[in-house]
Structure formats: C-alpha cells, structure tokens
Design a protein around this motif. Sequence first.
Motif, PDB file in Angstrom:
ATOM      1  N   LYS A  78     -13.138  -9.419   0.959  1.00 42.19           N
ATOM      2  CA  LYS A  78     -14.677  -9.469   1.653  1.00 42.19           C
ATOM      3  C   LYS A  78     -14.926 -10.120   3.023  1.00 42.19           C
ATOM      4  O   LYS A  78     -15.113 -10.485   3.634  1.00 42.19           O
ATOM      5  CB  LYS A  78     -15.701  -9.538   0.882  1.00 42.19           C
ATOM      6  CG  LYS A  78     -15.807  -7.592  -0.205  1.00 42.19           C
ATOM      7  CD  LYS A  78     -16.895  -8.345  -0.787  1.00 42.19           C
ATOM      8  CE  LYS A  78     -17.654  -6.558  -1.607  1.00 42.19           C
ATOM      9  NZ  LYS A  78     -18.157  -6.197  -2.854  1.00 42.19           N
ATOM     10  N   ARG A  81     -11.967 -10.060   5.467  1.00 41.31           N
ATOM     11  CA  ARG A  81     -13.028  -9.550   6.872  1.00 41.31           C
ATOM     12  C   ARG A  81     -13.963 -10.092   7.798  1.00 41.31           C
ATOM     13  O   ARG A  81     -13.913  -9.708   8.535  1.00 41.31           O
ATOM     14  CB  ARG A  81     -13.352  -8.040   6.291  1.00 41.31           C
ATOM     15  CG  ARG A  81     -12.498  -6.958   4.929  1.00 41.31           C
ATOM     16  CD  ARG A  81     -10.693  -6.704   6.062  1.00 41.31           C
ATOM     17  NE  ARG A  81     -11.086  -5.396   6.983  1.00 41.31           N
ATOM     18  CZ  ARG A  81     -10.862  -5.152   8.511  1.00 41.31           C
ATOM     19  NH1 ARG A  81     -10.040  -6.405   9.441  1.00 41.31           N
ATOM     20  NH2 ARG A  81     -11.235  -4.038   9.014  1.00 41.31           N
ATOM     21  N   LEU A  86      -7.389 -10.161   9.889  1.00 40.68           N
ATOM     22  CA  LEU A  86      -7.003  -8.944   9.818  1.00 40.68           C
ATOM     23  C   LEU A  86      -6.312  -9.097   8.919  1.00 40.68           C
ATOM     24  O   LEU A  86      -5.148 -10.004   8.191  1.00 40.68           O
ATOM     25  CB  LEU A  86      -5.725  -7.975  10.726  1.00 40.68           C
ATOM     26  CG  LEU A  86      -7.219  -7.735  12.402  1.00 40.68           C
ATOM     27  CD1 LEU A  86      -5.904  -7.240  13.596  1.00 40.68           C
ATOM     28  CD2 LEU A  86      -7.495  -6.475  11.600  1.00 40.68           C
ATOM     29  N   LEU A  92      -2.606  -6.253   1.960  1.00 37.92           N
ATOM     30  CA  LEU A  92      -3.369  -4.799   1.268  1.00 37.92           C
ATOM     31  C   LEU A  92      -2.476  -4.430  -0.206  1.00 37.92           C
ATOM     32  O   LEU A  92      -3.297  -3.712  -1.045  1.00 37.92           O
ATOM     33  CB  LEU A  92      -3.241  -3.587   2.892  1.00 37.92           C
ATOM     34  CG  LEU A  92      -4.199  -2.878   2.469  1.00 37.92           C
ATOM     35  CD1 LEU A  92      -5.576  -3.367   2.330  1.00 37.92           C
ATOM     36  CD2 LEU A  92      -3.772  -1.757   3.891  1.00 37.92           C
ATOM     37  N   MET A 110     -10.748   5.192   0.336  1.00 34.46           N
ATOM     38  CA  MET A 110     -11.906   3.785   1.506  1.00 34.46           C
ATOM     39  C   MET A 110     -10.841   3.070   1.735  1.00 34.46           C
ATOM     40  O   MET A 110     -10.515   2.501   2.788  1.00 34.46           O
ATOM     41  CB  MET A 110     -12.531   3.518   0.419  1.00 34.46           C
ATOM     42  CG  MET A 110     -13.473   2.386   1.692  1.00 34.46           C
ATOM     43  SD  MET A 110     -15.071   1.804   0.852  1.00 34.46           S
ATOM     44  CE  MET A 110     -13.953   0.883  -0.456  1.00 34.46           C
ATOM     45  N   LEU A 111      -9.489   2.413   0.818  1.00 35.74           N
ATOM     46  CA  LEU A 111      -9.069   2.016   0.995  1.00 35.74           C
ATOM     47  C   LEU A 111      -7.271   2.825   2.279  1.00 35.74           C
ATOM     48  O   LEU A 111      -6.792   2.334   2.439  1.00 35.74           O
ATOM     49  CB  LEU A 111      -7.934   1.294  -0.099  1.00 35.74           C
ATOM     50  CG  LEU A 111      -9.156  -0.117  -1.048  1.00 35.74           C
ATOM     51  CD1 LEU A 111      -8.432  -0.550  -2.643  1.00 35.74           C
ATOM     52  CD2 LEU A 111      -8.876  -0.936  -0.238  1.00 35.74           C
ATOM     53  N   HIS A 112      -7.432   3.555   1.745  1.00 37.24           N
ATOM     54  CA  HIS A 112      -6.109   4.551   2.136  1.00 37.24           C
ATOM     55  C   HIS A 112      -6.533   4.411   3.645  1.00 37.24           C
ATOM     56  O   HIS A 112      -6.144   4.019   4.648  1.00 37.24           O
ATOM     57  CB  HIS A 112      -6.127   5.875   1.805  1.00 37.24           C
ATOM     58  CG  HIS A 112      -4.608   6.695   1.763  1.00 37.24           C
ATOM     59  ND1 HIS A 112      -4.993   7.747   1.267  1.00 37.24           N
ATOM     60  CD2 HIS A 112      -4.079   6.447   2.607  1.00 37.24           C
ATOM     61  CE1 HIS A 112      -3.704   8.498   1.798  1.00 37.24           C
ATOM     62  NE2 HIS A 112      -3.381   7.534   2.826  1.00 37.24           N
ATOM     63  N   LEU A 114      -9.048   2.507   5.439  1.00 32.69           N
ATOM     64  CA  LEU A 114      -8.283   1.343   6.046  1.00 32.69           C
ATOM     65  C   LEU A 114      -6.499   1.212   6.348  1.00 32.69           C
ATOM     66  O   LEU A 114      -6.291   0.605   7.006  1.00 32.69           O
ATOM     67  CB  LEU A 114      -9.117   0.229   5.258  1.00 32.69           C
ATOM     68  CG  LEU A 114      -8.367  -1.087   5.398  1.00 32.69           C
ATOM     69  CD1 LEU A 114      -9.211  -1.492   6.117  1.00 32.69           C
ATOM     70  CD2 LEU A 114      -9.148  -2.246   4.298  1.00 32.69           C
ATOM     71  N   ALA A 115      -5.799   1.386   5.052  1.00 33.10           N
ATOM     72  CA  ALA A 115      -4.479   1.400   5.459  1.00 33.10           C
ATOM     73  C   ALA A 115      -3.842   1.623   6.760  1.00 33.10           C
ATOM     74  O   ALA A 115      -2.984   1.516   7.666  1.00 33.10           O
ATOM     75  CB  ALA A 115      -4.067   1.496   4.340  1.00 33.10           C
ATOM     76  N   LYS A 117      -6.481   2.733   9.191  1.00 32.24           N
ATOM     77  CA  LYS A 117      -6.816   2.124  10.519  1.00 32.24           C
ATOM     78  C   LYS A 117      -6.299   1.120  11.121  1.00 32.24           C
ATOM     79  O   LYS A 117      -6.349   0.657  12.413  1.00 32.24           O
ATOM     80  CB  LYS A 117      -8.490   2.574  10.619  1.00 32.24           C
ATOM     81  CG  LYS A 117      -8.854   1.345  11.175  1.00 32.24           C
ATOM     82  CD  LYS A 117     -11.090   0.746  10.272  1.00 32.24           C
ATOM     83  CE  LYS A 117     -11.189   0.473  11.730  1.00 32.24           C
ATOM     84  NZ  LYS A 117     -13.199  -0.335  11.334  1.00 32.24           N
ATOM     85  N   VAL A 118      -5.599   0.191  10.327  1.00 28.53           N
ATOM     86  CA  VAL A 118      -5.755  -0.980  10.540  1.00 28.53           C
ATOM     87  C   VAL A 118      -3.781  -1.341  10.804  1.00 28.53           C
ATOM     88  O   VAL A 118      -2.026  -1.853  10.527  1.00 28.53           O
ATOM     89  CB  VAL A 118      -5.646  -2.892   9.952  1.00 28.53           C
ATOM     90  CG1 VAL A 118      -7.073  -2.122   9.465  1.00 28.53           C
ATOM     91  CG2 VAL A 118      -5.101  -2.264   7.744  1.00 28.53           C
ATOM     92  N   ASP A 121      -0.056   1.933   6.596  1.00 22.20           N
ATOM     93  CA  ASP A 121      -0.089   3.029   5.924  1.00 22.20           C
ATOM     94  C   ASP A 121       1.658   2.745   5.389  1.00 22.20           C
ATOM     95  O   ASP A 121       1.648   3.575   5.196  1.00 22.20           O
ATOM     96  CB  ASP A 121      -1.271   4.054   6.114  1.00 22.20           C
ATOM     97  CG  ASP A 121      -0.570   4.698   7.622  1.00 22.20           C
ATOM     98  OD1 ASP A 121      -0.475   4.048   8.382  1.00 22.20           O
ATOM     99  OD2 ASP A 121      -0.154   5.916   7.958  1.00 22.20           O
TER     100      ASP A 121
END
Length: 602
Positions: A78, A81, A86, A92, A110-112, A114-115, A117-118, A121
């Motif tokens: 946290k 971020r 990044l 991650l 939520m983590l999926h 985020l993966a 988004k950045v 994944d």
Amino acid sequence: MYAKCGLIEEAERFFTSCPNLDPVSYNIMISGCVKSGRFDEARNLFDQMPKKGCVSYTTMIMGFASKGYWREAIGIFKEMRYGGILPNEVTLANLVSACSGFGGIFICRMLHGLAVKVLLDEFVIVSTNLLHMYCVCGNLRDGRDLFNEMPERNVVSWNVMLNGYAKAGDVELARDLFERIPMKEKDDVSWGTMVNAYVQVDWLSEALIMFCAMLRDGVEASDVMLVDLVSACARVGAIQEGLQLHDRIVKAGFDCYDFVQATIIHFYAACGRVDLAYLQFEVGVKDHLASRNALIVGFIRNGMIEQARKLFSEMPERDVSSWSSMIAGYAQSEQPNVALELFHEMIASGMQPNQITMASVFSAIASLGILNEGRWAYEYVHNNCIPLNDNLSAAIIDMYAKCGSINAALEVFCQIRDKTSTVSPWNAMICSLAMHGHANLSLEIYSDLERRHHIKQNSITFIGVLTACCHAGFVELGERYFKSMKSVYNIDPGIKHYGCMVDLLGRAGRLEEAEKIIRSMPMKADVVIWGTLLAACRTHGNVDIGEKAAENLARLEPSHDGGKVLLSNLYADAGRWEDVLSVRRVMKNQRMKKSPGYSGVV
C-alpha cells in the motif's frame, strides 16, 4: 557479500562505515536483515532510505511474505502504491502469495484486475500465483478460466490446477487435466497429486493403477504416498494390496520411520489381522509411541479391550492419544463407568485432555445418564480452555439430551450454531429434539440448516427429520423429505429411513402404503421394520396385514416374544379367541416370556 552469507554484524559494520550509501547498498542490507529474520532492523533501514524504488519495496514484501507476515507485506505494498511506484512481476507475485494466506475471493479478483491493469498478467509467475489463490478460495471456475487463458504454463501451473481439482474432489476433471499435461512436464508432484486424488475418494483400484503407471515412468514413490495408499487399503479392507505395498515399503527402507510403522500396524488391525499387527509391532522399534498407540487402537477395534488395557498399562510413557484411545474404547465397549474412571485418572496424572478425549467422556456420561457429571465435565472444558470443535459440541448436545436436559442442549447449540462448519452439531440437536417430542422445533432447526448451503446434510440428518415427522404426524411433509434425500441431496435412504417411513405411515393408519414401501425396499426388512408394522396393525386393527407382518417377523426371529404378544393382542381386539389361544399355546410350548422394559436414567 557479507549479507548474502548471513554475516549480518559484519555487513552492518561495513554498511555504517560507508560515507555514501546508494539504494543498491540499502537494498542488499535490507535483504540480508529480512533473510535473517531481523524485521525491525529491516524496517528501520527501509524508512531511512532517501529514495525507494521498486526493488526496495519488493525486497520488503518478499521478506515479510516468505515468513508468513501477510498483513505487513500488504501494508508495504500500500505504501508502494501511495508513493506512485509501479510494481513489477516479482512484486505482484509475492503480494498474491501474501493475500493467499488470508484473503477471500474478492481480494483475489481485485489483485487479478490489478495485474491486468499494470500489464503483468502475462507473466507466468503472476498468473500461476493468482491461479493458486483462486484454488485456495475454492473458486475453481475462475481459476479454470485463468488457466485456459494463460499464454505460457510451466510445471507449477499444471500442478496448481491439478491440485485444485484434487482438493475439491473433482477426480474426473483432475484425471482429464493430468492426461493433458505434456509428458516432459509431469513430475513427482503431478503423479503424487493424482494418486492422492483417488485415495481421498477411496477409489483404491484407480489409485493403484496410477501408482503402477508412475513407477513404470521411472518416478519413485515417497514415504508419504505409500502411507496414504496403505491407509486407503485399511479403510476398504484391501489386505492383498496392502501386503504388496508393505513389501515395497520394506524394500525402500521406509519401515524404520515411526509414522510408517504405525500406519502398517493400523492397516493390519483394520483388516482384522491383529496377529500381523502385533508381529509388526514386535519386529519394529518398540520405543515408537505412535506404534503402541496404533496397536492399542487395533486391539480396541477388534473387541480386544483387555489386551489394549494391558499394553496401555505397560507403556513407559503415554500421550493424550494413548489415554483418549483407551477412554473411547471403554465408552464404545459398553463400559462407560470404566471410561470415566480412566478419565479422572488421566487428569490426576497431569495429562491435559483434548477435544477427542472429551467427546468420548461425554459419550460415556450420556450412556450413564448422570447429569451432574455432565455439567461438571462441561465446566471442565470451559475452565481449561478446550476449544469446542463440531464433534465435541455434538457430543455435549447429545449428552445433555440423553441426560434429560433438553433446554441445556438447546442452550449449547444456540451458542455454537453460527460457528459450525459440519453437520454434526445440527444432527445432534435435530435428533435430540425429535426424540424428546419437540417435533416442530426440530424441523425449524432443519429449515435453518437448509439455508446454510456450506453445510451438507447426511443420512443421520434425515433420521432426525423423519423421526420428528413421525412424532408430529406430518405424513406429507415426511414423504417430501424422504424423496428429497435422493433427488436433492443424492443420499441413498438406508434401512433406518425406511423404518421411519413405515412408522410414519403406520401411525397414520396407511398400512397398505407402509406394506408397499417395505416390499419396494432395496434391502431386506429387518425385525424392527416388521415389528413396527405389526404394532401399527394392532393399533388400527388390521388383522390381514398384521398376520403377514407377524409371519415375516417369526421367519426372521422365531423366538421374538414381542411379536407373538402383539399378534395375540391383535386377535383379541378382533374377537378371534381361538387364534389368541393358538398363539399363546405356541408361546407356552416355546417357553417364551415378554421381556420387561427398563430405564437407564435414574
């Protein structure tokens, strides 16, 4: 160098002597402190850093996550971020591992997100850890979708998905996936997971076929796998297969391990070969406490309580399992007084009982019907901070009910009902209320159970429900519950369920339907069912069906005195005195006497 070698004091002296410290130096020092378990020092160094980058944050997250400090790892992320840094794929991946320790499906999704988004994944380490988290959360559907979309998979990815299916009991899906794994990707974990999947559902033949295929593929079995297979043989009584596995254990040199030796003793005893169990104990290492405990349990399982007590008395040391096994043995051997005596002896010796011990103690008290002893034992559980698991809670509820204190049973149930994860306490309460004549409350609790989809009903649940319907005369409701066993819950009705239905229909005077259900049973009716039908015929004055019931009862148990008395009374109610005299003449010739009833509660 010093930090990587674990020489933290030397590294720290060199670190503090440097006039100009760059982020790389800080990162190396932080990494060394984290690996050595010096988290406070690592945190202080991290806070002192003038400029923190992705590597710094990742080092801290990896360190906390590797030691199980999940919340601290998430707290660092946290901060990362908030600082506008990044994450990379390592960050991650470690964050997902941290959240797997306590996070739910919402955090996983939520983590999926985020993966995605950045744009991380597509890294196999990230997607594999996300897959593991989905499986841990029990969400195999999302896990399977992620697995199918992965652009790259490694052996860990395959094994994680395979293990997810195996843990969920989806053996067919696990087998299909196993067949899809490229041969060069299959390792000992893949084979072991598949064998274990079959073992968990007691598909022993399939497990052994897979085991043999594994050996042919050149993969050696571990001691844990062999123990699991031998345990499966014990559960299904597969003596020949177990003997062959024992031979392989000896050849591999695993028989010297205490847990392996104990498993072999348990296997032979479970298959009724106490002689071989004792032989294994004699040729093995006798100092192994686990082996002695296994043999005690084996003696008890085969009705040899005195031999078990002799071995128990000769033990140079005992643990809680030793005491618990003997107490359970006496409770199950209809010697509840001895079970309680041994329990008090256990306490006097300074050994702290556990949940398993106390469940057997409450069972013994329930058999004796001594309410004051039950109250004392319940207070003992609370005073000694013994946690209430579902089995212990069920035993306490059952004890209070059988000692005549249904209100105390209800009080205990209300305290634990929202903490339960299995059906045992619910069964105890439903059955207890039904037996005490509180049918409506019993069925209300069952309705509450139906709304809790995470708890699965079993055959005992429906014995209680059908008993409640019998006592209240709810014929249509009882029929609906009986049909739902197979259609809704895929539970095959047993002879006791059919007995409840015969009783339910018999009490309502629907004797033809009761007889029809007996004829349609997949198993042969026993003395209890024919006796129940005969009693109902006497109540409703149906001589024709009553004679058939009495005939079947006499065929199963010629000396059944209660059946003859019921038939005699049925004839008397119908005014057929010649038949009454005939039945009583048979009873006199066979020297039958009606056994008196008695109560175990004083």
